[in-house]
Design a protein around this motif. Sequence first.
Motif: not given
Length: 264
Positions: A88, A97, A100-102, A104
């Motif tokens: 990260a 984080r 951001r991952e969700r 994506a």
Amino acid sequence: MLPRLVLLAFVWGVNETLQLPVWLALCVIAADAVILLGQLRHYHLRAEDHIRDTGAMALSWGGYLMCLLVTAACVILWWDMILIATRAPAGETFETRMRRERAALYVLAPDATGQRLRFEGEITYGLTTRVQALLETGPELREIELTSPGGHVYEARGAAQAITAAGLDTVARGDCTSACTLLFIAGTRRRLAPGARLGFHGYGLAQAVHLPSYDIAAAEARDMAYVLSRGISRDFASRMFATPAQSMWYPDEDTLRAAGVLRD
């Protein structure tokens, strides 16, 4: 040996000072691996010549041991470069984080005209907030295009409320199934793009996990009331929630129109 030590120092320096993009890190590793293989081959040929000419093996075997140690050092540095490239960003909080991952997992963006919002991907946490933000900054938005296998029904409820409050029309493109249909039904006018399908099924949470503090029947009843409030016929809604969670019901366009799911 000296060129290899120089390359080792270079890779170590990159790891200490830079966070390369993953694709660039892989390119650097691949290039260094090719060079290393060439250097090992060159040493092997030289060692064979030395043994054949002198008969002495100790020095050559010592060189092989050094090659083994250098290769191990290279692998360690390469692995370190991959870890650095995938970690990260510095200073990123756990919450940031996860957001951001969700994000994506889906695409949510207005088209070139600024009048249509495009959603494609999984419905996950944070979608409602992003939809609301885009609606606030894009008052000219008139329609949202949906392509999704579904996702979190709780988040779908919030996004559906935002769509209804903004008075957006909805259009399904490709498959819009499971929780995605809640977003579709939220539209003021609702239509299918050519070849699009709507897929419905009932709740599966009750069979998947035991949640004594959560009333599954009440949650389904709340969504039933929402579906009916959007002008959907009760017979259609009943079949929609009666469909087992492990299967999917794809009604044809005539059925959707007769039930009030499609509305011009």
